[in-house]
Write a protein that holds these residues in place. Structure first.
Motif, short mmCIF file in Angstrom:
data_model
loop_
_atom_site.label_atom_id
_atom_site.label_comp_id
_atom_site.label_asym_id
_atom_site.label_seq_id
_atom_site.Cartn_x
_atom_site.Cartn_y
_atom_site.Cartn_z
N THR A 195 2.30 13.92 6.56
CA THR A 195 2.73 14.68 5.42
C THR A 195 3.28 16.00 6.06
O THR A 195 3.04 16.18 7.14
CB THR A 195 1.53 15.22 4.52
OG1 THR A 195 0.35 15.68 5.22
CG2 THR A 195 1.25 13.96 3.36
N VAL B 72 4.31 18.62 -1.70
CA VAL B 72 3.32 18.72 -2.58
C VAL B 72 3.74 19.73 -3.73
O VAL B 72 3.48 19.79 -4.82
CB VAL B 72 1.81 19.27 -2.21
CG1 VAL B 72 0.87 19.26 -3.31
CG2 VAL B 72 1.63 18.13 -1.06
N CYS C 277 -4.74 19.20 -4.13
CA CYS C 277 -4.07 19.23 -2.89
C CYS C 277 -3.06 20.49 -3.03
O CYS C 277 -2.52 20.74 -4.06
CB CYS C 277 -3.50 17.83 -2.56
SG CYS C 277 -2.29 17.17 -3.57
N GLU D 52 -0.13 17.77 3.45
CA GLU D 52 -0.93 17.73 2.28
C GLU D 52 -2.46 18.10 2.40
O GLU D 52 -3.09 17.40 3.23
CB GLU D 52 -1.03 16.43 1.37
CG GLU D 52 -1.94 16.42 0.27
CD GLU D 52 -1.58 15.12 -0.48
OE1 GLU D 52 -0.53 14.47 -0.20
OE2 GLU D 52 -2.86 14.48 -1.01
N ARG E 96 -9.16 16.84 3.29
CA ARG E 96 -8.40 15.99 3.73
C ARG E 96 -7.53 16.90 4.63
O ARG E 96 -6.73 17.79 4.13
CB ARG E 96 -7.34 15.34 2.64
CG ARG E 96 -6.32 14.52 3.31
CD ARG E 96 -5.13 14.35 2.35
NE ARG E 96 -3.99 13.07 2.90
CZ ARG E 96 -3.22 13.45 3.86
NH1 ARG E 96 -2.80 14.75 4.29
NH2 ARG E 96 -2.50 12.47 4.31
N PHE F 182 0.73 4.70 0.21
CA PHE F 182 0.27 5.71 1.10
C PHE F 182 -1.20 6.08 0.81
O PHE F 182 -1.77 6.13 -0.18
CB PHE F 182 1.06 6.99 0.69
CG PHE F 182 1.00 8.31 1.72
CD1 PHE F 182 1.62 8.29 2.76
CD2 PHE F 182 0.00 9.10 1.28
CE1 PHE F 182 1.40 9.15 3.56
CE2 PHE F 182 -0.35 10.16 2.04
CZ PHE F 182 0.41 10.29 3.05
N THR G 221 -6.71 9.73 1.39
CA THR G 221 -7.59 10.00 2.34
C THR G 221 -8.78 9.01 2.11
O THR G 221 -8.51 8.08 0.80
CB THR G 221 -8.00 11.32 2.10
OG1 THR G 221 -9.30 11.55 3.16
CG2 THR G 221 -8.72 11.55 0.76
N ARG H 266 -1.19 9.06 -8.48
CA ARG H 266 -2.30 9.04 -7.68
C ARG H 266 -3.13 8.33 -8.30
O ARG H 266 -3.45 8.01 -9.56
CB ARG H 266 -2.78 10.49 -7.34
CG ARG H 266 -1.85 11.26 -6.39
CD ARG H 266 -2.49 12.51 -6.41
NE ARG H 266 -1.34 13.56 -5.87
CZ ARG H 266 -1.48 13.94 -4.73
NH1 ARG H 266 -2.38 13.36 -3.48
NH2 ARG H 266 -0.24 14.67 -4.06
#
Lengths: 413, 197
Positions: free
Chosen positions: A233, A246, A349, A356, A375, B56, B59, B87
């Motif tokens: 990212t 983002v 995020c 990200e 993350r 993608f 996490t 998402r």
């Protein structure tokens, strides 16, 4: 680039039964100056070419996710500082906005714009270090020292708001601890005026510099497909040609009010990563200028707003704490974390310096998170390092590492 | 905005029937639950389908619920469709005595270290992972520290020797302890004689 296997075939082959390897094991790190942080790389070298790389991380693991399970919301902010310490305000504000999402707090526009200024300054200081260090690893030290004074100026701006420089612990849930003072605005104006010149000079020094270009073009490339598969990212993904940001895709802190471009590269090599970061700094300057203009438009009472009205989580004013009993009790309650959170699961995020930066917060209604997962973009994309440097020269491995902007604190959490 | 949550639900129910369950949308993100041996199938479907395109892996992590008998460990996947910018999050629950889960490394290279991390802290055994060893903790560690049975150290404990951290022994800086476990200032120690420990 020549195939590694064919190079190996041309080498002197030792007689049968010889115990010696044909490759050399080279230990790069854990505290090698070229690694810019505490992590180790065990490289298998054939002459000066890398056959394989094995990364070891975890040397500065501090169990933040575990510690966070025992801490109320405010006490987690200093933990986030210590992840990507090159741009800790982004981590702080990212954490606070996560809390605000869980607590369903709406922040006033002025707070959003103040936050945008701070976050974009942090992005500049992050990219500035990364880019100038790529220069250092290619042999140009001058740029690094020259731009350092502007990072210093950015740190002074943080200092005038929150009192600290590197691990900032800036802001509160709902906004900032205090309004920006005249000193802050003066320093910001100075930054807006002087910094473009310095950045221009850094560009002139490196951008079309033949030595720099030959060192970085083609070093550590990655395709867009592989980058996405590896979970890249931020600037590293954009250098590979994917325009994911983002700030644009899921805007937070009113980023949708700003007009800026998302620069993308094409080959995903060190030079493209350098260019993307460089352009992002120019875009950040544009954002800060817009935010500065927007803040000037607030007049009268509106110009004094620097936090949302959330008495449950926002500390009462210091002068009240010293003189009024209720405020003192309330201050104590917040500091000791004696306020129960609502039950919920939230993923939020922000666009950190490296990509990200996500916070997955699970609350079971207690005073501390039931589980908090960070993350960390660095941790995820460092996996691709072996693929990036396989078949490259040793010096390319070093420059690839610095252009990925690996921050040990963020990786190990 | 092409892809809606309703459409995703519809497609998943069409493909997997009632096995994909507990659809929720807390804080604007689609969440659902998948049986533990179906995680890879669902992810593969979400990846391959021309409409869904969840390609993608944002996490993945685990959560420990000690009171949830038989399904103590939850493994959470966050996926992202970057084209439509959607998402979603799904969870699988496993028994802590047999925490076997299929690995996602064939689908996403990014899963490699994330699964190692999850193994490191929760002991989730990812079947088929190329290199399932500890990543952040020391190799010799013989427990999984993020599980809830390992609480953090009590910050008020007295039995710890803090001398190495510059706090002058277990009683605190500038103080000494006497036989009956009371703390006195170092300057007072001549007055208590041999009662010191």
């Amino acid at each position: 680039m020549q195939d590694v296997v064919s190079i190996k075939d041309n080498h002197i082959v030792l007689p049968d039964g010889s115990i010696e390897k044909q490759t050399t094991t080279l230990n790069l790190g854990p505290t090698h100056p070229a690694t810019h942080g505490v992590f180790q790389n065990i490289l298998e070298m054939d002459g000066e070419r890398i056959v394989s790389a094995k990364q070891t991380i975890g040397y500065i693991h501090r169990a933040f996710e575990k510690i966070a399970e025992r801490r109320p919301l405010y006490q987690i902010t200093p933990l986030t500082d210590r992840m990507n310490y090159c741009s800790s305000p982004i981590n702080n504000i990212g954490w606070h906005t996560t809390c605000e999402k869980l607590l369903k707090i709406q922040t006033p526009k002025r707070v959003d714009y103040l936050r945008v200024i701070i976050m974009e300054l942090a992005r500049i200081s992050d990219h500035l270090i990364c880019n100038s260090v790529v220069g250092v690893d290619a042999g140009a030290f001058t740029g690094f020292l020259y731009v350092m004074q502007y990072r210093e100026l950015i740190y002074e701006i943080y200092e005038s708001i929150c009192g600290s420089r590197l691990t900032t612990n800036i802001g509160r849930i709902g906004g900032f601890e205090r309004n920006f003072t005249n000193v802050t605005w003066e320093k910001l104006e100075r930054f807006l005026k002087e910094y473009p010149k310095a950045l221009k000079e850094l560009d002139d020094l490196l951008l079309r510099n033949r030595i720099f270009m030959e060192r970085t073009i083609g070093a550590g490339p990655i395709s867009a497909e592989r980058a996405l598969n590896y979970g890249f990212t931020g600037p590293n993904l954009r250098a590979a040609g994917v325009d994911y940001d983002v700030r644009v895709h899921s805007p937070y802190c009113s980023y949708q009010d700003f007009d800026f471009k998302v620069p993308v590269g094409s080959t995903g090599d060190c030079y493209d990563r350098f260019l993307v970061r460089d352009q992002e700094m120019w875009q950040s300057m544009k954002i800060i200028e817009q935010a500065y203009q927007k803040i000037q438009d607030f007049k009268g009472e509106e110009a004094e707003v620097y936090h949302a009205d959330v008495p449950d989580y926002y500390l009462p004013e210091k002068k009240d704490v010293y003189t009024k009993m209720e405020s003192l009790i309330w201050h104590f309650k917040i500091i000791m974390g004696e306020i129960d959170m609502p039950v919920g699961e939230v993923y939020h995020c922000v666009e950190g310096g490296n990509g990200e930066l996500g916070f997955y917060l699970i609350s079971d209604g207690g005073r501390t998170p039931y589980r908090l997962h960070f993350r960390r973009p660095c941790f995820i994309y460092y996996q691709a390092y072996e693929e990036l440097v396989k078949g490259a020269m040793l010096s390319d491995a070093v420059i690839t590492m610095s252009s990925l902007n690996l921050i040990a604190g963020e990786m190990d959490s | 905005m092409g892809l809606t949550y309703d459409r995703i639900k519809e497609k998943l129910t069409e493909k997997f029937g009632g096995q994909v369950s507990n659809f929720e949308e807390p804080y604007g993100m689609l969440c659902f639950e998948v049986p533990k041996d179906m995680n890879l199938k669902v992810m593969q479907f979400l990846y391959d389908d021309d409409e869904l395109r969840f390609r993608f892996l944002t996490t993945l992590n685990a959560i420990h619920y000690p009171d949830n008998k038989g399904r103590e460990l939850a493994i959470v996947y966050h996926l992202h469709n970057m084209v439509d910018n959607v998402r979603l999050r799904f969870k699988i629950y496993v028994d802590i005595t047999k925490p076997d889960v299929f690995t996602a490394t064939r689908l996403f290279e990014a899963a490699n270290w994330l699964e190692r991390e999850t193994y490191d802290f929760y002991g989730v055994n990812f079947i088929g992972h190329p290199n399932l060893v500890r990543i952040l903790n020391v190799d010799e560690m013989d427990y999984f520290p993020m599980r809830k049975e390992y609480p953090l150290e009590d910050q008020t404990r007295k039995d710890k020797d803090d001398e190495m951290f510059g706090r002058g022994g277990s009683a605190g800086y500038g103080t000494v302890k006497t036989e009956d476990d009371t703390t006195i200032a170092e300057s007072e120690k001549d007055n208590v004689g041999d009662k010191l420990i």
